[in-house]
Design an enzyme around this catalytic site. Structure first.
Site, PDB file in Angstrom:
ATOM      1  N   ARG A  96      29.062 -16.352  -3.225  1.00  0.00           N
ATOM      2  CA  ARG A  96      28.287 -15.925  -4.400  1.00  0.00           C
ATOM      3  C   ARG A  96      27.039 -15.137  -4.019  1.00  0.00           C
ATOM      4  NH1 ARG A  96      30.108 -21.353  -5.972  1.00  0.00           N
ATOM      5  NH2 ARG A  96      28.674 -21.966  -4.348  1.00  0.00           N
TER       6      ARG A  96
ATOM      7  N   ASP B  40      33.262 -13.271   6.775  1.00  0.00           N
ATOM      8  CA  ASP B  40      33.378 -14.581   6.121  1.00  0.00           C
ATOM      9  C   ASP B  40      34.549 -15.316   6.752  1.00  0.00           C
ATOM     10  OD1 ASP B  40      32.429 -15.830   3.108  1.00  0.00           O
ATOM     11  OD2 ASP B  40      34.252 -16.637   4.045  1.00  0.00           O
TER      12      ASP B  40
ATOM     13  N   ALA C 178      18.084 -17.183   4.337  1.00  0.00           N
ATOM     14  CA  ALA C 178      17.734 -17.879   3.090  1.00  0.00           C
ATOM     15  C   ALA C 178      18.911 -18.778   2.707  1.00  0.00           C
ATOM     16  CB  ALA C 178      17.431 -16.871   1.984  1.00  0.00           C
ATOM     17  N   ALA C 179      19.643 -19.235   3.732  1.00  0.00           N
ATOM     18  CA  ALA C 179      20.813 -20.093   3.449  1.00  0.00           C
ATOM     19  C   ALA C 179      20.416 -21.557   3.619  1.00  0.00           C
ATOM     20  CB  ALA C 179      21.979 -19.721   4.349  1.00  0.00           C
ATOM     21  N   ARG C 180      20.458 -22.032   4.833  1.00  0.00           N
ATOM     22  CA  ARG C 180      20.096 -23.413   5.127  1.00  0.00           C
ATOM     23  C   ARG C 180      19.465 -23.459   6.506  1.00  0.00           C
ATOM     24  NH1 ARG C 180      19.848 -24.986   0.743  1.00  0.00           N
ATOM     25  NH2 ARG C 180      21.085 -26.528  -0.361  1.00  0.00           N
TER      26      ARG C 180
ATOM     27  N   ASP D  11      13.478 -18.410   4.802  1.00  0.00           N
ATOM     28  CA  ASP D  11      13.161 -19.219   3.614  1.00  0.00           C
ATOM     29  C   ASP D  11      13.555 -20.674   3.858  1.00  0.00           C
ATOM     30  OD1 ASP D  11      12.310 -19.479   0.844  1.00  0.00           O
ATOM     31  OD2 ASP D  11      14.421 -19.772   0.332  1.00  0.00           O
TER      32      ASP D  11
ATOM     33  N   GLU E 234      12.736 -29.287   7.650  1.00  0.00           N
ATOM     34  CA  GLU E 234      12.050 -29.219   6.350  1.00  0.00           C
ATOM     35  C   GLU E 234      11.736 -30.643   5.930  1.00  0.00           C
ATOM     36  OE1 GLU E 234      13.774 -26.851   3.225  1.00  0.00           O
ATOM     37  OE2 GLU E 234      14.388 -25.309   4.633  1.00  0.00           O
TER      38      GLU E 234
ATOM     39  N   HIS F 172      11.223 -22.221   1.207  1.00  0.00           N
ATOM     40  CA  HIS F 172      12.476 -22.558   0.507  1.00  0.00           C
ATOM     41  C   HIS F 172      12.357 -22.331  -1.010  1.00  0.00           C
ATOM     42  CE1 HIS F 172      16.338 -25.148   1.031  1.00  0.00           C
ATOM     43  NE2 HIS F 172      16.501 -24.230   0.095  1.00  0.00           N
ATOM     44  N   ILE F 173      12.074 -21.075  -1.350  1.00  0.00           N
ATOM     45  CA  ILE F 173      11.864 -20.731  -2.758  1.00  0.00           C
ATOM     46  C   ILE F 173      12.947 -19.796  -3.295  1.00  0.00           C
ATOM     47  CG2 ILE F 173       9.359 -21.077  -2.819  1.00  0.00           C
ATOM     48  CD1 ILE F 173       9.194 -17.925  -2.396  1.00  0.00           C
TER      49      ILE F 173
ATOM     50  N   ALA G 112      15.629 -20.096  -4.949  1.00  0.00           N
ATOM     51  CA  ALA G 112      16.097 -20.282  -6.332  1.00  0.00           C
ATOM     52  C   ALA G 112      14.933 -20.399  -7.314  1.00  0.00           C
ATOM     53  CB  ALA G 112      16.957 -21.538  -6.416  1.00  0.00           C
TER      54      ALA G 112
END
Ligand SMILES: NC(=O)c1ccc[n+]([C@@H]2O[C@H](COP(=O)([O-])OP(=O)(O)OC[C@H]3O[C@@H](n4cnc5c(N)ncnc54)[C@H](O)[C@@H]3O)[C@@H](O)[C@H]2O)c1
Length: 318
Positions: free
Chosen positions: A156, A176, A242-244, A268, A273, A291-292, A294
């Site tokens: 996505r 992928d 910005a995934a994990r 991010d 964390e 981690h912003i 979203a």
């Protein structure tokens, strides 16, 4: 019927639920009080983000609970299979924040190619005394148009990133583990639209050919990017995560930044964390956000209204 939004929910979500006759409680109940609160208040639906956990013990203790909802993607804070085996619905909003995360990727990219992350650190300190020196330091900026963006993980968010990249004239390479191809529609402001077909290619090829690389894979046991992968990249590449946290080996990243192999990184998400490594926080070649991905008003609105419509469908329309 009652909905407890324990980690909050957008006003648009509250409005949609109230309109359908639900009472929405936004009190933040402490984790250890959660089961008691649900039972004493006859809560039908509990909504959480990442802060509140809904484990087997809560599920067992709350026979009246009918839906557990997660605003966002990852459901590692919920015992999903167990809840479903007990007849509960477990819902989330996996697509609601994709656009926001994709835009944050470009915030890091556009900022980093013009050194904004470093300039914003130094201008307040030296902007009045060393203006010309700083101007020289940040003189060798780059444009994104015409450069090659490598997207690893073409789900996505990866596809949203591709949509923006195509729109600004970048070349896009994608890789992928499970997706071979995807078609993306670009909708323009005046009603025109264009379809783009992407075929994914092996990750090594993406690593070797990209000017910038951005990661959009789920959390996994092994690093996706470590020293062997950095070695395969172009010199002076930029990388965004910005995934994990844990998808990039941060020690290998710092080495690659120090050797010049990697020109900049935008992070991010972090291996540790909420206490990222000081070496990461202090590195002036890293553009940092806490981690912003979203965390936009639009994404939170979509999360709230999507949860509301799923709840209404399950409990009222069914
Ligand atoms: N920064 C934030 O605030 C934020 C917000 C939302 C989501 N996320 C994270 O973004 C990531 C992507 O989310 P999404 O909604 O696009 O997920 P998604 O499931 O739609 O897409 C992930 C893709 O990665 C692919 N994949 C899995 N392992 C891979 C590997 N080793 N190599 C290559 N591809 C691999 C999958 O096949 C899938 O197509 C997730 O880690 C999610 O947790 C971050």
């Amino acid at each position: 019927m009652k909905v407890l939004a324990n980690d909050g929910v957008s006003q648009s979500g509250i409005n949609a639920l109230e309109k359908a006759g639900f009472k929405v409680i936004t009190t933040k109940v402490a984790q250890e009080q959660l089961a008691n609160y649900i039972n004493e208040n006859d809560v039908d639906v509990v909504l959480v983000r990442s802060a509140t956990t809904v484990r087997k013990e809560v599920i067992d203790a709350c026979p009246g609970l009918r839906i557990i909802g997660r605003g966002g993607v990852g459901m590692d804070n919920i015992d999903v299979e167990y809840a479903r085996s007990k007849g509960l619905h477990v819902i989330n909003t996996p697509a609601a924040s994709s656009q926001s995360v994709a835009e944050l990727v470009f915030a890091h990219l556009y900022g980093s190619v013009r050194f904004l992350h470093d300039s914003n650190r130094n201008m307040p300190l030296d902007g009045d005394k060393k203006f010309k020196a700083l101007k020289k330091n940040y003189a060798k900026g780059l444009e994104l148009r015409g450069k090659t963006l490598g997207i690893i993980g073409f789900g996505r968010i990866g596809q949203e990133v591709a949509r923006i990249a195509v729109g600004i004239g970048m070349n896009v390479l994608t890789s992928d583990k499970f997706v071979d191809e995807a078609s993306i529609t670009l909708n323009f402001f005046d009603g025109q639209s264009n379809d783009f077909k992407f075929k994914t290619i092996p990750m090594d090829e993406v690593l070797a050919k990209s000017d910038f690389i951005t990661l959009h894979v789920p959390a996994q046991k092994e690093y996706v990017i470590g020293k062997p992968e950095f070695d395969k990249m172009k010199n002076g590449v930029g990388i965004i995560n910005a995934a994990r946290g844990g998808v990039i080996n941060e020690v290998a990243l710092i080495d690659a930044l120090e050797s010049g192999k990697v020109a900049f990184a935008g992070l991010d998400t972090f291996e540790q964390e909420p206490t990222p490594a000081i070496k990461v926080l202090m590195n002036n070649r890293i553009s940092l956000t806490p981690h912003i991905g979203a965390a936009t008003n639009e994404a939170q609105d979509r999360i709230g209204t999507e949860l509301a419509s799923q709840i209404i469908n399950l409990l009222i329309n069914d």
